[in-house]
Every structure is written in C-alpha cells, then in structure tokens.
Design a protein around this motif. Sequence first.
Motif, PDB file in Angstrom:
ATOM      1  N   HIS A  45       0.825  -1.205   0.000  1.00  0.00           N
ATOM      2  CA  HIS A  45       0.000   0.000   0.000  1.00  0.00           C
ATOM      3  C   HIS A  45       0.867   1.265   0.000  1.00  0.00           C
ATOM      4  O   HIS A  45       0.554   2.231  -0.694  1.00  0.00           O
ATOM      5  CB  HIS A  45      -0.934  -0.014   1.212  1.00  0.00           C
ATOM      6  CG  HIS A  45      -1.928   1.088   1.203  1.00  0.00           C
ATOM      7  ND1 HIS A  45      -3.029   1.076   0.374  1.00  0.00           N
ATOM      8  CD2 HIS A  45      -1.984   2.240   1.900  1.00  0.00           C
ATOM      9  CE1 HIS A  45      -3.717   2.184   0.567  1.00  0.00           C
ATOM     10  NE2 HIS A  45      -3.120   2.910   1.486  1.00  0.00           N
ATOM     11  N   GLY A  46       1.937   1.248   0.737  1.00  0.00           N
ATOM     12  CA  GLY A  46       2.802   2.420   0.833  1.00  0.00           C
ATOM     13  C   GLY A  46       3.657   2.667  -0.402  1.00  0.00           C
ATOM     14  O   GLY A  46       3.812   3.798  -0.846  1.00  0.00           O
ATOM     15  N   THR A  47       4.209   1.612  -0.978  1.00  0.00           N
ATOM     16  CA  THR A  47       5.114   1.778  -2.122  1.00  0.00           C
ATOM     17  C   THR A  47       4.373   1.865  -3.451  1.00  0.00           C
ATOM     18  O   THR A  47       4.943   2.291  -4.456  1.00  0.00           O
ATOM     19  CB  THR A  47       6.134   0.628  -2.203  1.00  0.00           C
ATOM     20  OG1 THR A  47       5.434  -0.607  -2.402  1.00  0.00           O
ATOM     21  CG2 THR A  47       6.981   0.554  -0.947  1.00  0.00           C
ATOM     22  N   ASN A  48       3.110   1.483  -3.458  1.00  0.00           N
ATOM     23  CA  ASN A  48       2.349   1.494  -4.704  1.00  0.00           C
ATOM     24  C   ASN A  48       2.193   2.902  -5.271  1.00  0.00           C
ATOM     25  O   ASN A  48       2.141   3.082  -6.486  1.00  0.00           O
ATOM     26  CB  ASN A  48       0.984   0.842  -4.504  1.00  0.00           C
ATOM     27  CG  ASN A  48       0.362   0.445  -5.810  1.00  0.00           C
ATOM     28  OD1 ASN A  48       0.990  -0.215  -6.616  1.00  0.00           O
ATOM     29  ND2 ASN A  48      -0.862   0.863  -6.015  1.00  0.00           N
ATOM     30  N   ALA A  49       2.146   3.910  -4.413  1.00  0.00           N
ATOM     31  CA  ALA A  49       2.006   5.286  -4.889  1.00  0.00           C
ATOM     32  C   ALA A  49       3.182   5.671  -5.786  1.00  0.00           C
ATOM     33  O   ALA A  49       2.998   6.326  -6.820  1.00  0.00           O
ATOM     34  CB  ALA A  49       1.895   6.247  -3.710  1.00  0.00           C
ATOM     35  N   THR A  50       4.380   5.255  -5.418  1.00  0.00           N
ATOM     36  CA  THR A  50       5.553   5.558  -6.239  1.00  0.00           C
ATOM     37  C   THR A  50       5.467   4.858  -7.587  1.00  0.00           C
ATOM     38  O   THR A  50       5.674   5.480  -8.637  1.00  0.00           O
ATOM     39  CB  THR A  50       6.846   5.143  -5.514  1.00  0.00           C
ATOM     40  OG1 THR A  50       6.898   5.824  -4.267  1.00  0.00           O
ATOM     41  CG2 THR A  50       8.070   5.460  -6.336  1.00  0.00           C
ATOM     42  N   HIS A  51       5.125   3.586  -7.570  1.00  0.00           N
ATOM     43  CA  HIS A  51       5.001   2.825  -8.823  1.00  0.00           C
ATOM     44  C   HIS A  51       3.932   3.445  -9.727  1.00  0.00           C
ATOM     45  O   HIS A  51       4.138   3.610 -10.930  1.00  0.00           O
ATOM     46  CB  HIS A  51       4.657   1.364  -8.549  1.00  0.00           C
ATOM     47  CG  HIS A  51       5.731   0.601  -7.861  1.00  0.00           C
ATOM     48  ND1 HIS A  51       6.902   0.244  -8.486  1.00  0.00           N
ATOM     49  CD2 HIS A  51       5.818   0.135  -6.592  1.00  0.00           C
ATOM     50  CE1 HIS A  51       7.672  -0.418  -7.633  1.00  0.00           C
ATOM     51  NE2 HIS A  51       7.032  -0.488  -6.482  1.00  0.00           N
ATOM     52  N   SER A  52       2.793   3.798  -9.139  1.00  0.00           N
ATOM     53  CA  SER A  52       1.699   4.385  -9.918  1.00  0.00           C
ATOM     54  C   SER A  52       2.090   5.743 -10.485  1.00  0.00           C
ATOM     55  O   SER A  52       1.736   6.077 -11.623  1.00  0.00           O
ATOM     56  CB  SER A  52       0.454   4.535  -9.037  1.00  0.00           C
ATOM     57  OG  SER A  52       0.015   3.279  -8.603  1.00  0.00           O
ATOM     58  N   SER A  53       2.808   6.528  -9.707  1.00  0.00           N
ATOM     59  CA  SER A  53       3.243   7.847 -10.172  1.00  0.00           C
ATOM     60  C   SER A  53       4.192   7.730 -11.358  1.00  0.00           C
ATOM     61  O   SER A  53       4.082   8.482 -12.337  1.00  0.00           O
ATOM     62  CB  SER A  53       3.924   8.623  -9.042  1.00  0.00           C
ATOM     63  OG  SER A  53       3.010   8.867  -8.010  1.00  0.00           O
ATOM     64  N   VAL A  54       5.107   6.799 -11.294  1.00  0.00           N
ATOM     65  CA  VAL A  54       6.050   6.586 -12.394  1.00  0.00           C
ATOM     66  C   VAL A  54       5.291   6.162 -13.653  1.00  0.00           C
ATOM     67  O   VAL A  54       5.553   6.664 -14.754  1.00  0.00           O
ATOM     68  CB  VAL A  54       7.133   5.554 -12.013  1.00  0.00           C
ATOM     69  CG1 VAL A  54       7.952   5.135 -13.223  1.00  0.00           C
ATOM     70  CG2 VAL A  54       8.025   6.119 -10.916  1.00  0.00           C
ATOM     71  N   ALA A  55       4.322   5.263 -13.502  1.00  0.00           N
ATOM     72  CA  ALA A  55       3.527   4.817 -14.652  1.00  0.00           C
ATOM     73  C   ALA A  55       2.726   5.984 -15.230  1.00  0.00           C
ATOM     74  O   ALA A  55       2.636   6.142 -16.453  1.00  0.00           O
ATOM     75  CB  ALA A  55       2.597   3.682 -14.245  1.00  0.00           C
ATOM     76  N   ALA A  56       2.152   6.831 -14.372  1.00  0.00           N
ATOM     77  CA  ALA A  56       1.377   7.984 -14.841  1.00  0.00           C
ATOM     78  C   ALA A  56       2.263   8.986 -15.569  1.00  0.00           C
ATOM     79  O   ALA A  56       1.874   9.542 -16.605  1.00  0.00           O
ATOM     80  CB  ALA A  56       0.672   8.648 -13.666  1.00  0.00           C
ATOM     81  N   LEU A  57       3.454   9.220 -15.059  1.00  0.00           N
ATOM     82  CA  LEU A  57       4.384  10.140 -15.721  1.00  0.00           C
ATOM     83  C   LEU A  57       4.836   9.601 -17.069  1.00  0.00           C
ATOM     84  O   LEU A  57       4.970  10.356 -18.041  1.00  0.00           O
ATOM     85  CB  LEU A  57       5.588  10.424 -14.821  1.00  0.00           C
ATOM     86  CG  LEU A  57       5.280  11.284 -13.594  1.00  0.00           C
ATOM     87  CD1 LEU A  57       6.484  11.305 -12.655  1.00  0.00           C
ATOM     88  CD2 LEU A  57       4.886  12.687 -14.008  1.00  0.00           C
ATOM     89  N   ALA A  58       5.061   8.304 -17.144  1.00  0.00           N
ATOM     90  CA  ALA A  58       5.447   7.690 -18.420  1.00  0.00           C
ATOM     91  C   ALA A  58       4.324   7.843 -19.442  1.00  0.00           C
ATOM     92  O   ALA A  58       4.571   8.167 -20.612  1.00  0.00           O
ATOM     93  CB  ALA A  58       5.798   6.223 -18.220  1.00  0.00           C
ATOM     94  N   LEU A  59       3.096   7.654 -19.002  1.00  0.00           N
ATOM     95  CA  LEU A  59       1.951   7.823 -19.898  1.00  0.00           C
ATOM     96  C   LEU A  59       1.835   9.276 -20.350  1.00  0.00           C
ATOM     97  O   LEU A  59       1.648   9.558 -21.533  1.00  0.00           O
ATOM     98  CB  LEU A  59       0.662   7.385 -19.201  1.00  0.00           C
ATOM     99  CG  LEU A  59      -0.627   7.611 -19.987  1.00  0.00           C
ATOM    100  CD1 LEU A  59      -0.617   6.810 -21.277  1.00  0.00           C
ATOM    101  CD2 LEU A  59      -1.825   7.264 -19.132  1.00  0.00           C
TER     102      LEU A  59
END
Length: 73
Positions: A45-59
């Motif tokens: 739950h805590g680290t998912n925000a970083t992963h999601s942010s990176v994916a959103a920035l890539a998109l």
Amino acid sequence: MSDARQRRMAERRMVGNARDLVSQLKGLTKAGLRSEFQLFPGANHGTNATHSSVAALALAAAIGRNPSRDQDD
C-alpha cells in the motif's frame, strides 16, 4: 487468525476492490475514459504510490510526444 494472514487477506481485498473499480470504469470507455488494472509485484500500500506515479508520468510523457494519439480525427 495470525497477523500475517490478516495482512494477506486485506491485500487480496484491496486488489479485488481495485479490479472491481476498473471493471466499473470500463463502462465509461465510450465517454472517452480509458482504464486498466495494473498490479506491481512486490508493491504494498505504501510503495504502490511511487510505482503508480512513475507509470502515470510515463503515460503523460508518451501522450506529450504524440498528442493526437487518442483523438478521433
């Protein structure tokens, strides 16, 4: 029930809830909303925000390079 088992069950509920949300959002495709479920192995739950942010920035970067990609002309 052990703490580890409770954590695993909560994790499964979060994943299931996220999948359910994406299923509901798929109904808005005709309105222009695209949605997809993506699971980041090993993320919590805590680290998912970083992963999601990176994916959103890539998109966002990909769309920025080709802004007409999702437009109907």
